[in-house]
Each structure stands twice: as C-alpha cells, then as structure tokens.
Write a protein that holds these residues in place. Structure first.
Motif, short mmCIF file in Angstrom:
data_model
loop_
_atom_site.label_atom_id
_atom_site.label_comp_id
_atom_site.label_asym_id
_atom_site.label_seq_id
_atom_site.Cartn_x
_atom_site.Cartn_y
_atom_site.Cartn_z
N GLU A 138 117.42 -5.53 54.26
CA GLU A 138 115.98 -5.82 54.33
C GLU A 138 115.59 -6.28 55.72
OE1 GLU A 138 113.51 -5.30 52.30
OE2 GLU A 138 114.84 -4.35 50.85
N GLU A 139 116.50 -7.01 56.35
CA GLU A 139 116.22 -7.49 57.71
C GLU A 139 116.08 -6.33 58.69
OE1 GLU A 139 118.13 -10.54 61.07
OE2 GLU A 139 119.21 -10.09 59.22
N THR A 140 116.98 -5.34 58.56
CA THR A 140 116.92 -4.18 59.45
C THR A 140 115.66 -3.37 59.19
OG1 THR A 140 119.33 -4.02 59.62
CG2 THR A 140 118.08 -2.03 60.10
N ARG A 141 115.32 -3.18 57.91
CA ARG A 141 114.10 -2.45 57.58
C ARG A 141 112.86 -3.15 58.13
NH1 ARG A 141 115.91 -2.03 51.50
NH2 ARG A 141 117.33 -0.25 51.56
N ALA A 142 112.83 -4.46 57.97
CA ALA A 142 111.68 -5.22 58.45
C ALA A 142 111.55 -5.10 59.96
CB ALA A 142 111.82 -6.69 58.06
N LEU A 143 112.67 -5.18 60.67
CA LEU A 143 112.64 -5.05 62.13
C LEU A 143 112.18 -3.65 62.54
CD1 LEU A 143 113.24 -5.99 65.01
CD2 LEU A 143 115.63 -5.28 64.66
N ALA A 144 112.74 -2.63 61.88
CA ALA A 144 112.37 -1.26 62.20
C ALA A 144 110.89 -1.01 61.93
CB ALA A 144 113.22 -0.27 61.40
N GLY A 145 110.41 -1.51 60.79
CA GLY A 145 109.00 -1.35 60.47
C GLY A 145 108.11 -2.02 61.48
N ASN A 146 108.51 -3.22 61.93
CA ASN A 146 107.73 -3.95 62.93
C ASN A 146 107.72 -3.21 64.26
OD1 ASN A 146 107.81 -6.34 65.22
ND2 ASN A 146 106.39 -6.75 63.54
N VAL A 147 108.86 -2.64 64.64
CA VAL A 147 108.93 -1.86 65.89
C VAL A 147 107.97 -0.67 65.82
CG1 VAL A 147 110.39 -0.33 67.27
CG2 VAL A 147 111.27 -2.54 66.50
N LEU A 148 107.99 0.04 64.70
CA LEU A 148 107.13 1.22 64.57
C LEU A 148 105.66 0.85 64.56
CD1 LEU A 148 109.88 2.55 63.93
CD2 LEU A 148 108.73 3.84 62.12
N THR A 149 105.28 -0.13 63.74
CA THR A 149 103.86 -0.47 63.63
C THR A 149 103.33 -1.11 64.90
OG1 THR A 149 104.46 -2.58 62.55
CG2 THR A 149 103.92 -0.72 61.12
N THR A 150 104.14 -1.95 65.55
CA THR A 150 103.69 -2.57 66.80
C THR A 150 103.51 -1.53 67.89
OG1 THR A 150 104.83 -4.64 66.26
CG2 THR A 150 104.24 -4.30 68.56
N THR A 151 104.44 -0.59 67.97
CA THR A 151 104.34 0.47 68.98
C THR A 151 103.11 1.34 68.72
OG1 THR A 151 106.75 0.52 69.20
CG2 THR A 151 105.52 2.40 70.08
N LEU A 152 102.91 1.72 67.47
CA LEU A 152 101.73 2.52 67.12
C LEU A 152 100.44 1.78 67.46
CD1 LEU A 152 102.32 4.27 63.67
CD2 LEU A 152 101.73 5.35 65.84
N SER A 153 100.39 0.51 67.12
CA SER A 153 99.19 -0.27 67.38
C SER A 153 98.91 -0.39 68.87
CB SER A 153 99.36 -1.67 66.77
OG SER A 153 98.24 -2.47 67.05
N THR A 154 99.96 -0.61 69.65
CA THR A 154 99.80 -0.76 71.09
C THR A 154 99.31 0.53 71.74
OG1 THR A 154 101.55 -2.44 71.15
CG2 THR A 154 100.96 -1.39 73.24
N VAL A 155 99.94 1.63 71.36
CA VAL A 155 99.52 2.92 71.90
C VAL A 155 98.12 3.26 71.43
CG1 VAL A 155 100.01 5.40 71.93
CG2 VAL A 155 101.88 3.76 72.13
N GLY A 156 97.82 2.96 70.16
CA GLY A 156 96.49 3.22 69.63
C GLY A 156 95.42 2.47 70.39
N LYS A 157 95.67 1.21 70.73
CA LYS A 157 94.69 0.43 71.50
C LYS A 157 94.50 1.02 72.89
CE LYS A 157 95.46 -3.98 69.14
NZ LYS A 157 96.00 -5.35 69.25
N GLU A 158 95.59 1.51 73.47
CA GLU A 158 95.48 2.13 74.80
C GLU A 158 94.60 3.37 74.75
OE1 GLU A 158 96.07 2.81 78.85
OE2 GLU A 158 96.52 1.05 77.63
N PHE A 159 94.77 4.19 73.73
CA PHE A 159 93.93 5.38 73.60
C PHE A 159 92.50 5.02 73.25
CE2 PHE A 159 97.84 7.96 73.29
CZ PHE A 159 97.46 9.01 74.11
N SER A 160 92.30 3.94 72.51
CA SER A 160 90.94 3.51 72.20
C SER A 160 90.19 3.11 73.46
CB SER A 160 90.96 2.33 71.22
OG SER A 160 91.40 2.73 69.96
N SER A 161 90.93 2.51 74.40
CA SER A 161 90.31 2.05 75.64
C SER A 161 90.07 3.20 76.61
CB SER A 161 91.20 0.99 76.31
OG SER A 161 91.42 -0.09 75.45
#
Length: 216
Positions: A158-181
């Motif tokens: 569960e720890e690995t899944r949580a970390l992987a999920g956080n990496v994916l969602t944080t990266t998506l969010s960061t890139v998404g904000k860049e494209f929004s700007s």
C-alpha cells in the motif's frame, strides 16, 4: 492565540423549485464570467450580483460569502474531474495502461481548454482549500485513483501504491498548471504522450521490482 477557523463555504440552502434553481444557475454563470474576466483578486459578491442582474441579498440567500461561491465553482470542476477519472479508469473496454494513457491526454486537454478558469480557481484556492468540504471533495478523486493504482500495481505494498499514485497525480497537476498558464496546443499531444510513456515505464519498473522480490 486560538487556531484560525476555516471559512464557511457550504451553501446556505439548496434550491428546490425551478425558479430557485434558475437563480442559482444564473449566479454561478455570472460568477464564472466575473472570475475569468476579473481574476480571483477582484472577485466580489457585489460584482457577481451585478453581473447576474440580481440583488446582493438574493446571492446571500444561497452563498454566505465569496468563498462559498468560489468553492461551488471549484467543487463543480472537481466533480467533472472525478467523473472523467471514473469514466476512463473504471472502464472495462481497455487494459489499465491504455486507460492511463487516455487519462493523461484527457487531463492535459481539459487543462488547456479551460485555462482561464483553472488559473483563476487556483488563485482563489487559499480562500477554501483548508475547509473540511474541500478536503472531502478532493478525497473523492483520490479514492478513484487509489483503486486504479491497485489494479496497476497488484503485488505492491500500500505504501508503494500510495507513493506511485502521488507521483503520478502531482506530476499531472504540475504539468496541467503549466499548460493552463501558457497553453500550447501543438505541444499538448507531445507532452501527453511523453508523460504517458514515462508513467508506464515507472509502473513497469515497480512491477518488475515486486516480481524480483517475490523470487528472492
């Protein structure tokens, strides 16, 4: 010093009649226009009422303050995102890696198409992001993604899944904000493809590590 209380962002009441529903819809439409045109810094309840053509008292019947209006706009956006997550990630029509690829493209595209609104809501986030309602709304989307990560990483902890999920969602969010700007439609597909491939390689690496650990 007593702790700062989170803002009250719950709607005062939900419309039950067609006339009331129409009023709330008009208020939210006006709020969207004011937010995208004026930005979060100049967003006020008075401007929303003026744009909607109603009295400020009519607005206060349903929204106690501007934070409540902004949170309603944000929660509607979160609901749309949750629906998109659910439709793509819980589909049985494609393998999990293909669904992840589709999600990346859909998310980046939505960030570009609604750039002004996303930027303005991000600027307004300090008004409501710590409120319990905001945490609950975010948790709904996180639960959908967590379920998908169990499918992508069936043997992981569960720890690995949580970390992987956080990496994916944080990266998506960061890139998404860049494209929004700085929306760049030509680069959008290339970035989405690159992100999808990067995520796929990362997930494959984690699965290979789990298989290796089980053999040892």
């Amino acid at each position: 010093m007593s702790p700062r209380r989170p803002p009250k962002i719950a709607s005062r009441k939900e419309p039950k009649q067609a006339r009331s529903t129409g009023l709330v819809a008009a208020i939210l439409q006006a709020a969207t226009q004011v937010l995208t045109k004026e930005g979060a810094a100049r967003f006020t309840t008075a401007r929303v009422a003026e744009k909607a053509g109603v009295s400020i008292g009519s607005v206060y019947q349903y929204f106690p303050n501007k934070a409540a209006i902004l949170f309603r706009l944000q929660s509607d956006e979160w609901q749309q995102t949750a629906n998109m997550l659910r439709e793509i990630l819980e589909s049985d029509d494609a393998p999990a890696p293909e669904r992840l690829h589709a999600l990346v493209h859909a998310f980046i595209r939505s960030e570009c198409e609604e750039a002004e609104m996303r930027v303005a809501l991000n600027d307004a986030a300090p008004l409501y992001r710590d409120a319990p309602e905001a945490r609950e709304a975010r948790a709904a989307g996180e639960a959908i993604f967590a379920k998908f990560m169990r499918e992508m990483l069936p043997a992981a902890s569960e720890e690995t899944r949580a970390l992987a999920g956080n990496v994916l969602t944080t990266t998506l969010s960061t890139v998404g904000k860049e494209f929004s700007s700085t929306p760049a439609p030509i680069e959008m597909t290339r970035y989405a493809d690159a992100l999808s491939q990067m995520f796929r390689a990362y997930i494959d690496q984690l699965n290979q590590r789990d298989q290796r650990d089980r053999r040892e």
